[in-house]
Every structure is written in structure tokens, then in C-alpha cells.
Scaffold this motif. Structure first.
Motif, PDB file in Angstrom:
ATOM      1  N   VAL A  25      -0.730 -13.815 -10.606  1.00  0.00           N
ATOM      2  CA  VAL A  25      -1.423 -13.769 -11.669  1.00  0.00           C
ATOM      3  C   VAL A  25      -0.650 -13.219 -12.761  1.00  0.00           C
ATOM      4  CG1 VAL A  25      -3.453 -12.082 -12.663  1.00  0.00           C
ATOM      5  CG2 VAL A  25      -3.803 -13.447 -10.540  1.00  0.00           C
ATOM      6  N   GLY A  26       0.407 -12.522 -12.834  1.00  0.00           N
ATOM      7  CA  GLY A  26       1.331 -11.987 -13.744  1.00  0.00           C
ATOM      8  C   GLY A  26       2.017 -12.968 -14.055  1.00  0.00           C
ATOM      9  N   ARG A  27       2.712 -13.756 -13.368  1.00  0.00           N
ATOM     10  CA  ARG A  27       3.536 -15.026 -13.474  1.00  0.00           C
ATOM     11  C   ARG A  27       3.071 -15.995 -14.403  1.00  0.00           C
ATOM     12  NH1 ARG A  27       4.091 -18.734  -9.974  1.00  0.00           N
ATOM     13  NH2 ARG A  27       3.607 -17.261  -8.443  1.00  0.00           N
ATOM     14  N   GLY A  87       2.567  -5.689 -15.835  1.00  0.00           N
ATOM     15  CA  GLY A  87       2.569  -6.755 -16.628  1.00  0.00           C
ATOM     16  C   GLY A  87       1.300  -7.957 -16.531  1.00  0.00           C
ATOM     17  N   VAL A  88       0.538  -7.552 -16.084  1.00  0.00           N
ATOM     18  CA  VAL A  88      -0.793  -8.503 -15.718  1.00  0.00           C
ATOM     19  C   VAL A  88      -1.502  -8.399 -17.104  1.00  0.00           C
ATOM     20  CG1 VAL A  88      -2.926  -8.915 -14.607  1.00  0.00           C
ATOM     21  CG2 VAL A  88      -0.896  -8.428 -13.146  1.00  0.00           C
ATOM     22  N   GLU A 119      -5.337  -5.608  -4.045  1.00  0.00           N
ATOM     23  CA  GLU A 119      -5.171  -5.494  -2.634  1.00  0.00           C
ATOM     24  C   GLU A 119      -4.275  -6.456  -2.162  1.00  0.00           C
ATOM     25  OE1 GLU A 119      -9.077  -6.335  -1.590  1.00  0.00           O
ATOM     26  OE2 GLU A 119      -9.839  -4.794  -2.690  1.00  0.00           O
ATOM     27  N   SER A 120      -3.663  -7.431  -3.050  1.00  0.00           N
ATOM     28  CA  SER A 120      -2.809  -8.277  -2.594  1.00  0.00           C
ATOM     29  C   SER A 120      -1.456  -8.346  -3.560  1.00  0.00           C
ATOM     30  CB  SER A 120      -3.393  -9.868  -2.508  1.00  0.00           C
ATOM     31  OG  SER A 120      -2.384 -10.577  -2.574  1.00  0.00           O
ATOM     32  N   PRO A 121      -0.251  -7.752  -2.878  1.00  0.00           N
ATOM     33  CA  PRO A 121       0.828  -7.925  -4.156  1.00  0.00           C
ATOM     34  C   PRO A 121       1.193  -9.305  -4.417  1.00  0.00           C
ATOM     35  CG  PRO A 121       1.188  -6.299  -2.212  1.00  0.00           C
ATOM     36  CD  PRO A 121      -0.136  -7.028  -1.960  1.00  0.00           C
ATOM     37  N   ASP A 122       0.956 -10.232  -3.442  1.00  0.00           N
ATOM     38  CA  ASP A 122       1.443 -11.620  -3.754  1.00  0.00           C
ATOM     39  C   ASP A 122       0.366 -12.246  -5.206  1.00  0.00           C
ATOM     40  OD1 ASP A 122       3.110 -11.760  -1.838  1.00  0.00           O
ATOM     41  OD2 ASP A 122       1.856 -13.091  -0.384  1.00  0.00           O
ATOM     42  N   LEU A 123      -1.049 -11.980  -4.949  1.00  0.00           N
ATOM     43  CA  LEU A 123      -1.832 -12.128  -6.093  1.00  0.00           C
ATOM     44  C   LEU A 123      -1.571 -11.523  -7.425  1.00  0.00           C
ATOM     45  CD1 LEU A 123      -5.308 -12.527  -4.429  1.00  0.00           C
ATOM     46  CD2 LEU A 123      -3.968 -14.355  -5.275  1.00  0.00           C
ATOM     47  N   VAL A 124      -1.179 -10.169  -7.213  1.00  0.00           N
ATOM     48  CA  VAL A 124      -0.762  -9.569  -8.590  1.00  0.00           C
ATOM     49  C   VAL A 124       0.447 -10.406  -9.181  1.00  0.00           C
ATOM     50  CG1 VAL A 124       0.123  -7.423  -9.448  1.00  0.00           C
ATOM     51  CG2 VAL A 124      -1.614  -7.250  -7.819  1.00  0.00           C
ATOM     52  N   ALA A 125       1.509 -10.562  -8.363  1.00  0.00           N
ATOM     53  CA  ALA A 125       2.757 -11.097  -8.879  1.00  0.00           C
ATOM     54  C   ALA A 125       2.328 -12.566  -9.359  1.00  0.00           C
ATOM     55  CB  ALA A 125       3.804 -11.502  -7.480  1.00  0.00           C
TER      56      ALA A 125
END
Ligand code: ADE
Ligand code: ZN
Length: 326
Positions: A236-238, A269-270, A228-234
Motif C-alpha cells: 500500500v505504501g509503495r 510512509g503510508v 496485521e500484514s507487513p506485506d500489505l503495508v509495504a
């Protein structure tokens, strides 16, 4: 080789399984008889037939009720050994096993009894089954932070037997921040940190933010709501934060397995991993969970292998062991 055969053949790691959630109806019956505990069912099948969960809360009622048969050190040994034996048949080589000490100490079963039984099973499983493992001690978030802190202190004499701490049980109105002091102390003691952020919980995104930013967890248990949050996906991936997803469990407490979200996160990529959560209640051990995602998402061999590899990558296994598998 079919994907089902590939799933069976790959050596695997399991990072999200509650030992109390591996209590099969047949063992529940045996332990009840051994301990003189009366069960309101006349057969293991009747126990299983009575399982009907529509959400996390209704599952937890039966999960805690089932624990009343666990009283002695051999009970905890038998429970863990039965799980390790089943895991070995799925070709699981490394397990990070959750346990809920407060669910036992609050019933009068000493911490020492619980952990000695689990530890003895770990040693035997390694020697006889080749399944290596570590313990993650979960605090129950619907109890007080004071009780969690007392449990953390009680664990310190056994520090070498416990790899990390987690947070589970009823998430509603029990945010990660409630346990900030407990997790800060656990970090000081050198424990790895993880927390449940179950699927579809109220305030899920806020809970995930707290877990990541205020607590500093190294993994999230479930955690698929980050989509639900593109920022969080980025983020968590990073940061290569592992997500320990449990698709069969999701089908019982939510409206679907969420395999489409798992696939979406894998594509992004998560470091998503597949696990069984409470397999005796949800009726699916590790391979069944991988098979479900494969059946629903038509994974390639490379995608399946990546899911399995992710679990070793984000595991807290000693580097020498991780090097063997990666
Ligand atoms: N305890 C056992 N299984 C759990 C789950 N899936 N979520 C929260 N607490 C749990
Ligand atoms: Zn869980």
C-alpha cells in the motif's frame, strides 16, 4: 500557534464522508415536518440521545432509518448544502462526497431526484462557499450484485457528475469479490474505484487483498487493518494507495479511535488521511477528527501537516486543483 489552531487554519480535503451521514437531528426534524413523516421522537435532542451504536451493524440500522425523511430534490439539496456549509467552517476546500443511491431507490425515491439535488448543492457550494466537490456513488454490499449493476447502468446518463464508485454497508459475508463484475464495468466507464474495508471486520485482511488484487481499487476506505500484514503495508505504501481513516467513527463502532494505527502507518510512509465518515451520527466533523488523533498521538506540526497534505495527494481532484494546494 497551537495544533488546534493549525488544524483550523489549514485548507483541507475530505475524502470519506457519506452525505446521508451528515443528516443532523435538527434537519431530520425539519424534513420530517415538511414531508409529513412521523418521527418517534419529540425533539432533535431526543433523536441524538437515542443514538447508541456498538458496532457497524447497529449503526447502519439507525443510519438507514434516518433516511426516511429524504424524499424530494430539495431535501437532498438541503442535506448536502448543510454539510458543505459546515465543512466550509472547518476550512475544507475539496470534498469527495459518498452517496448511497440504492438506499433511496429501494424506498421508491428516483435516482434522478437524488443526484439532481446533490448536484445543485455542489454548484451552489462552489459559488457561494468556495467548497469544491465531486460525488462517489457507493453500492450497498448487503444488496445483490445485480442490483448494484442496475444502479451502475442507471448512473451512466449522469456519468459526468460522478467521479468514482465505492462499496459500503454491512461487510460481514459481503466480500469485495461479490462485486467484481460491477467494478470491472465501472472501471471501463472511467470511474475511479474505492471500497470500504471497515475496522475490525471479520476476514478484513482477505477483503483488503481482494479489493487491492481482484478489484484494483485506487483507495481503501478505513483499511487500517493492513497493519496485521507487513506485506500489505509495504504494498500500500509503495503503490501510494490512500487510506481514508475516520477516527471518531471508529470510537463508536470499535473499541478505540485506532489513532495508534494511523500514527504507525503515517510513520511507515503510508498515505493515511483523516475524515469524518458520518459526522452527524458520530458527532465529529473533519477538524474534530484531526484534533482527536493529535490529542491521542501528540503529533508534531509536520505530522499534522502531512496528514492533511496526504488527502490532497491521494484525492481525485483535477490536477489543476491539486497543484493549487500541493
Ligand atoms: N455507510 C455509512 N457509513 C458507513 C461505514 N462507516 N461503513 C460502512 N458503511 C457505511
Ligand atoms: Zn464510511
Amino acid at each position: 500557534m497551537t495544533n488546534v489552531q493549525l488544524i483550523a487554519a489549514l485548507p483541507k480535503a475530505e475524502l470519506h464522508v457519506h452525505v446521508e451521514g451528515t443528516l443532523e437531528p435538527a434537519l431530520k426534524f425539519d424534513l420530517a415536518a415538511r414531508n409529513g413523516v412521523r418521527l418517534p421522537y419529540d425533539s432533535p435532542q431526543a433523536v441524538r440521545d437515542a443514538y447508541s451504536f456498538t458496532d457497524l451493524t447497529s449503526f447502519l440500522v439507525q443510519y438507514y432509518d434516518g433516511m426516511n425523511v429524504l424524499l424530494t430534490e430539495p431535501d437532498f439539496y438541503d442535506l448536502a448544502m448543510a454539510y458543505f456549509t459546515r465543512a466550509a467552517s472547518d476550512h475544507v476546500r475539496w470534498v469527495e462526497l459518498f452517496f448511497d443511491p440504492q438506499a433511496h431507490t429501494s424506498r421508491g425515491v428516483p435516482f434522478d431526484i437524488v443526484i439532481r439535488g446533490l448536484r445543485r448543492a455542489q454548484l451552489d457550494a462552489e459559488a457561494t462557499l468556495g467548497v469544491r466537490s465531486a460525488l462517489i456513488m457507493c453500492f450497498l454490499r448487503d444488496f445483490t450484485p445485480e442490483f448494484a449493476m442496475a444502479t451502475l447502468l442507471e448512473s451512466l446518463p449522469y456519468r459526468q457528475w460522478i467521479l468514482g464508485v465505492g462499496l459500503d454497508s454491512d461487510e460481514s459475508d459481503n466480500p469485495p469479490a461479490k462485486f467484481a463484475a460491477v467494478f470491472a464495468r465501472a472501471r471501463q466507464e472511467g470511474y475511479f474505484l474505492t471500497m470500504h474495508c471497515d475496522v475490525d471486520q471479520a476476514d478484513s485482511i482477505e477483503h483488503i487483498r481482494q479489493a487491492l488484487h481482484e478489484i484494483g481499487v485506487q483507495r481503501l476506505d478505513h483499511g487500517t487493518n493492513i497493519v496485521e500484514s507487513p506485506d500489505l503495508v509495504a504494498e500500500v505504501g509503495r503503490r501510494r494507495i490512500g487510506l481514508t481513516c475516520c477516527p471518531v467513527s471508529n470510537t463508536w463502532v470499535s473499541e478505540s479511535s485506532k489513532s495508534h494505527l494511523i500514527k504507525q502507518l503515517l510513520d511507515a510512509g503510508v498515505k493515511v488521511t483523516i475524515n469524518s465518515d458520518d459526522p452527524a451520527y458520530f458527532n465529529g466533523y473533519l477538524n474534530a477528527n484531526l484534533e482527536l488523533v493529535d490529542a491521542e498521538q501528540h503529533l508534531t506540526r509536520a505530522e499534522l501537516t502531512q496528514l492533511v497534505r496526504n488527502a490532497f495527494e491521494v484525492s481525485w481532484a483535477p490536477t489543476s486543483l491539486r497543484d493549487e494546494w500541493l
